[in-house]
Scaffold this motif. Sequence first.
Motif, PDB file in Angstrom:
ATOM      1  N   UNK A 236       7.022  48.469  17.802  1.00  0.00           N
ATOM      2  CA  UNK A 236       8.252  47.694  17.660  1.00  0.00           C
ATOM      3  C   UNK A 236       8.038  46.229  17.316  1.00  0.00           C
ATOM      4  N   UNK A 237       6.826  45.752  17.354  1.00  0.00           N
ATOM      5  CA  UNK A 237       6.561  44.335  17.105  1.00  0.00           C
ATOM      6  C   UNK A 237       6.636  44.016  15.620  1.00  0.00           C
TER       7      UNK A 237
ATOM      8  N   UNK B  99      -1.468  42.529  20.741  1.00  0.00           N
ATOM      9  CA  UNK B  99      -1.300  42.133  22.137  1.00  0.00           C
ATOM     10  C   UNK B  99      -0.547  43.206  22.919  1.00  0.00           C
ATOM     11  N   UNK B 100       0.510  43.759  22.330  1.00  0.00           N
ATOM     12  CA  UNK B 100       1.259  44.840  22.981  1.00  0.00           C
ATOM     13  C   UNK B 100       0.384  46.066  23.191  1.00  0.00           C
ATOM     14  N   UNK B 101      -0.423  46.391  22.194  1.00  0.00           N
ATOM     15  CA  UNK B 101      -1.315  47.543  22.308  1.00  0.00           C
ATOM     16  C   UNK B 101      -2.357  47.328  23.396  1.00  0.00           C
ATOM     17  N   UNK B 102      -2.878  46.120  23.503  1.00  0.00           N
ATOM     18  CA  UNK B 102      -3.877  45.833  24.531  1.00  0.00           C
ATOM     19  C   UNK B 102      -3.256  45.928  25.911  1.00  0.00           C
ATOM     20  N   UNK B 103      -2.051  45.381  26.090  1.00  0.00           N
ATOM     21  CA  UNK B 103      -1.392  45.495  27.394  1.00  0.00           C
ATOM     22  C   UNK B 103      -1.110  46.956  27.742  1.00  0.00           C
ATOM     23  N   UNK B 104      -0.733  47.747  26.765  1.00  0.00           N
ATOM     24  CA  UNK B 104      -0.518  49.181  27.021  1.00  0.00           C
ATOM     25  C   UNK B 104      -1.822  49.851  27.405  1.00  0.00           C
TER      26      UNK B 104
END
Length: 74
Positions: free
Chosen positions: A54-55, A63-68
Amino acid sequence: MTDYSSATMHAVPPNDSRTFRGIFIASFVVLLAIALIAQLLTWSWRPWLPGAEAEKSLVGDVKSAVYTFMSYLT
């Protein structure tokens, strides 16, 4: 029976934050390299990385993938 307060049971040892930061940086670099190579080859790479769908920006996606990814480790 020992009485443990909630603060003692949930205290974070000093090395844990350093370890988390190290894992975060290493996985960010790896996933950023994957995203950059795929971007240069004009492949659709966002579905490959969970959380990056969604980014709108490359760094935000990674960054979203790393947090996931990091949420699976804990």
